[in-house]
Design an enzyme around this catalytic site. Structure first.
Site, PDB file in Angstrom:
ATOM      1  N   GLY A 185      -1.707   5.807   1.311  1.00 28.44           N
ATOM      2  CA  GLY A 185      -2.314   6.035   2.830  1.00 28.44           C
ATOM      3  C   GLY A 185      -3.398   5.413   3.709  1.00 28.44           C
ATOM      4  O   GLY A 185      -3.567   4.316   2.899  1.00 28.44           O
ATOM      5  N   GLU A 227      -6.702  12.455  -2.174  1.00 26.22           N
ATOM      6  CA  GLU A 227      -7.678  11.137  -3.092  1.00 26.22           C
ATOM      7  C   GLU A 227      -8.719  11.901  -3.318  1.00 26.22           C
ATOM      8  O   GLU A 227      -9.442  12.275  -3.102  1.00 26.22           O
ATOM      9  CB  GLU A 227      -6.824  10.633  -2.106  1.00 26.22           C
ATOM     10  CG  GLU A 227      -5.227   9.233  -1.671  1.00 26.22           C
ATOM     11  CD  GLU A 227      -5.268   8.087  -1.225  1.00 26.22           C
ATOM     12  OE1 GLU A 227      -6.569   7.499  -1.868  1.00 26.22           O
ATOM     13  OE2 GLU A 227      -3.887   7.792  -1.439  1.00 26.22           O
ATOM     14  N   ARG A 257     -12.621   5.663  -8.580  1.00 27.69           N
ATOM     15  CA  ARG A 257     -11.663   4.621  -9.207  1.00 27.69           C
ATOM     16  C   ARG A 257     -13.021   4.609 -10.589  1.00 27.69           C
ATOM     17  O   ARG A 257     -11.831   4.316 -11.917  1.00 27.69           O
ATOM     18  CB  ARG A 257     -10.750   4.146  -8.950  1.00 27.69           C
ATOM     19  CG  ARG A 257      -9.680   4.418  -7.638  1.00 27.69           C
ATOM     20  CD  ARG A 257      -9.166   2.815  -7.092  1.00 27.69           C
ATOM     21  NE  ARG A 257      -8.543   3.699  -6.080  1.00 27.69           N
ATOM     22  CZ  ARG A 257      -7.524   3.383  -4.670  1.00 27.69           C
ATOM     23  NH1 ARG A 257      -7.996   2.243  -4.687  1.00 27.69           N
ATOM     24  NH2 ARG A 257      -7.033   4.153  -4.610  1.00 27.69           N
ATOM     25  N   ALA A 298       0.837  -0.963  -0.477  1.00 30.76           N
ATOM     26  CA  ALA A 298       0.056   0.134   0.019  1.00 30.76           C
ATOM     27  C   ALA A 298       1.359   1.370  -0.177  1.00 30.76           C
ATOM     28  O   ALA A 298       2.064   1.381   0.526  1.00 30.76           O
ATOM     29  CB  ALA A 298      -0.526   0.491   1.086  1.00 30.76           C
ATOM     30  N   HIS A 332      -7.674  -4.329  -9.113  1.00 34.17           N
ATOM     31  CA  HIS A 332      -6.722  -3.977  -7.644  1.00 34.17           C
ATOM     32  C   HIS A 332      -7.288  -4.541  -6.034  1.00 34.17           C
ATOM     33  O   HIS A 332      -6.555  -4.474  -5.098  1.00 34.17           O
ATOM     34  CB  HIS A 332      -7.190  -2.445  -7.963  1.00 34.17           C
ATOM     35  CG  HIS A 332      -6.358  -1.348  -6.881  1.00 34.17           C
ATOM     36  ND1 HIS A 332      -4.605  -1.987  -6.415  1.00 34.17           N
ATOM     37  CD2 HIS A 332      -6.793  -0.441  -5.534  1.00 34.17           C
ATOM     38  CE1 HIS A 332      -4.453  -1.010  -5.844  1.00 34.17           C
ATOM     39  NE2 HIS A 332      -5.237  -0.638  -4.979  1.00 34.17           N
TER      40      HIS A 332
END
Ligand SMILES: Cc1cc2nc3c(=O)[nH]c(=O)nc-3n(C[C@H](O)[C@H](O)[C@H](O)COP(=O)(O)OP(=O)(O)OC[C@H]3O[C@@H](n4cnc5c(N)ncnc54)[C@H](O)[C@@H]3O)c2cc1C
Length: 507
Positions: free
Chosen positions: A49, A113, A276, A46, A334
């Site tokens: 974070g 993010e 995403r 990872a 992922h």
């Protein structure tokens, strides 16, 4: 055949397994079994974070809203509430246990993010958050007198007695089969299944073993159609693929085509920081139209190397200097939002079998995970599992059934790799970012034909095959598109499907 007894058995040494073990260690003895080296896991990889609402102007409410919106109406509100409320205490716990989170003049440094409305992502050494957390947890666990590790050992199946899980069968190349029995219970913390896909950021250990063995033992799996494809893996021929963290876009990098044209605004008001699933589909669209896709981080200049030292070093090794070059990126499997169905204390549908981390489906991610919520989920639900498991009554064993002597690791690695590749290729083709009924039916047919030939000694491939089948069946069932699950024959998100879950149990 050897038998080992312990109070608690934890399978996996990622953030979920280690946090569970450390939380249980003052209640009794813990054995952690792990398939490869202690640090071989996705947690270690990872980068970006771990999310927690601790910044100025941030709140658990905002973190909850971001998680629910990103989950496209499919996340479990109560589980998310628990996740975000426990965020700050988990950060304190990890810091107490030795994680050296990066700081600035005001306190912990917080990054932004995709799909987060506030900067709330804590990191370690810029982009080595997983390594920072796992190194500190491993150090602590290895020093603890009640915790012992059994590494390079693959758990093959769960041991069941009178409908309860009482332990596991494990195989290692040197010692054959060992049965491990647990007086309180077994915790699956075996992570995800990215390796069922041809292109993935997941570690080689992520072959879905925990999902498959839970399924074989009769535990319910749910939401298995929801696979997250990350938009920005470094476009090199590698397994696993190297990730270019979303935090790079959080610091201003932009997705562009080969002629340096940014395109994300066409697809979402959130632009490059859209969730995403949206970014991955956008990249798919662009490549379908013949474009190549790159990340342009050149505006970060020299600060790139200090903010993202691991990514910088990896790019440089590949001959790409992010200060002057565009970084070639592509999509890759992922994360699995679904998994072994658990309640909010980590209990599965099998008594004395618990699950936490990526192998579990607690419902916090819904149809699409918010970045940096997974490490948090692993630690939060590990704490819940430990609380619940330690309150069970202690079970004693009089007679134990014998282990299946036929359990042996596949001794023909090359042969097993060929089987794996067949499964990976068909899953990428038929159960990837864009799915159709015809494709998925074809995928199931091809899996069936592989299953008729696959040697039973190829244990990981057997697990991958079983997980692949469940993903395809679940995806066929969901006749709409939502989050990580997109069907070109049912492209709309349909309200009534939001609350429906496909749950499978082997009869
Ligand atoms: C490259 C990458 C970057 C990521 N970045 C982030 C990020 O920045 N923030 C975030 O929140 N999430 C991130 N994620 C997702 C996150 O890292 C994982 O979801 C999370 O770490 C999973 O933790 P876990 O403990 O459940 O599983 P893992 O950390 O994967 O650990 C699983 C463990 O189970 C063991 N195991 C598996 N099968 C068996 C078996 N049969 N027998 C014995 N042992 C077994 C493995 O060896 C391993 O030790 C990232 C994922 C990847 C791949």
């Amino acid at each position: 055949m050897t038998t080992r007894e312990t109070d608690f058995l934890v399978i996996g040494s990622g953030i979920a397994g280690l946090t569970t073990a450390l939380s249980l260690a003052h209640h009794g003895n813990v054995i952690i079994i792990t398939k490869s080296s202690e640090e071989a896991c996705n947690s270690y990889r990872a980068q970006g974070g771990i999310a927690a609402a601790i910044g100025e102007g941030d709140s658990a409410r905002l973190h909850l809203e971001d998680t629910l919106r990103t989950g496209v109406g499919h996340a479990d509100g109560d589980s998310v509430e628990m996740l975000v409320q426990m965020g700050p205490e988990i950060i304190s716990l990890l810091a107490d246990w030795g994680t050296p989170f990066d700081r600035n003049e005001t306190g912990y440094a917080l990054a932004k993010e995709g799909s987060h409305s506030k900067p709330r992502v804590l990191h370690v050494t810029g982009d080595a958050t997983g390594k920072g957390i796992i190194d500190s947890l491993l150090l602590k666990a290895n020093q603890h007198p009640s915790i012992s590790f059994v590494s390079h050992t693959m758990v093959v199946d769960l041991m069941m007695e009178d409908g309860e899980c009482i332990g596991v069968y494990a195989a290692d190349p040197d010692h054959g089969t060992t049965q491990y029995v647990a007086h309180y219970g077994v915790v699956l913390a075996t992570g995800g299944c990215g390796q069922v896909y041809q292109y993935t950021t997941n570690d080689l250990v992520s072959t879905g073993d925990g999902l498959a063995m839970a399924y074989r033992a009769g535990a319910a799996l749910t939401d298995m159609e929801f696979v997250q494809f990350h938009p920005t893996a470094l476009h090199l021929d590698q397994n696993p693929m190297f990730l270019i963290s979303e935090a790079v876009r959080g610091e201003g990098a932009v997705l562009v085509t080969e002629d340096e044209v940014p395109f994300m605004k066409k697809y979402s008001d959130w632009g490059d920081l859209a969730p995403r699933d949206i970014v991955s589909r956008a990249i798919n669209q662009e490549t379908t139209h013949g474009h190549r896709v790159y990340l342009d981080a050149r505006q970060q200049k020299d600060s790139f190397a200090s903010r993202f030292p691991t990514i910088f070093a990896t790019c440089m090794e590949a001959g790409i200097d992010p200060r002057v070059d565009l970084i070639p990126v592509t999509t890759a499997a992922h994360f699995l939002m679904g998994g072994v169905k658990t309640d909010r204390t980590g209990r599965t549908t099998i008594p004395r079998l618990y699950a936490c981390g990526e192998v579990a489906c607690t419902g916090v991610h819904g149809a699409n995970r918010l970045g940096s919520n997974s490490l948090l989920e692993g630690a939060v639900f590990a704490r819940k599992v430990a609380q619940s498991l330690s309150s069970l009554s202690r079970k004693t064993f009089t007679t134990l059934q014998g282990a299946d002597e036929s359990l042996r690791l596949c001794n023909n690695k090359q042969n097993e790799d060929q089987w794996k590749q067949q499964i990976q290729q068909l899953m990428w083709k038929y159960a990837g970012i864009t799915r159709t009924k015809d494709g998925m039916e074809q995928g199931l047919k091809e899996l069936k034909s592989i299953s008729l030939q696959l040697p039973s000694s190829c244990l990981e491939s057997q697990n991958m095959l079983q997980v692949a089948q469940v993903i395809l069946e679940s995806a066929l069932w969901r006749e709409e598109s939502r989050g990580g699950h997109f069907r070109s024959d049912y492209p709309e998100t349909i309200e009534i499907w939001a609350s429906r879950q496909y749950t499978v149990e082997e009869k």
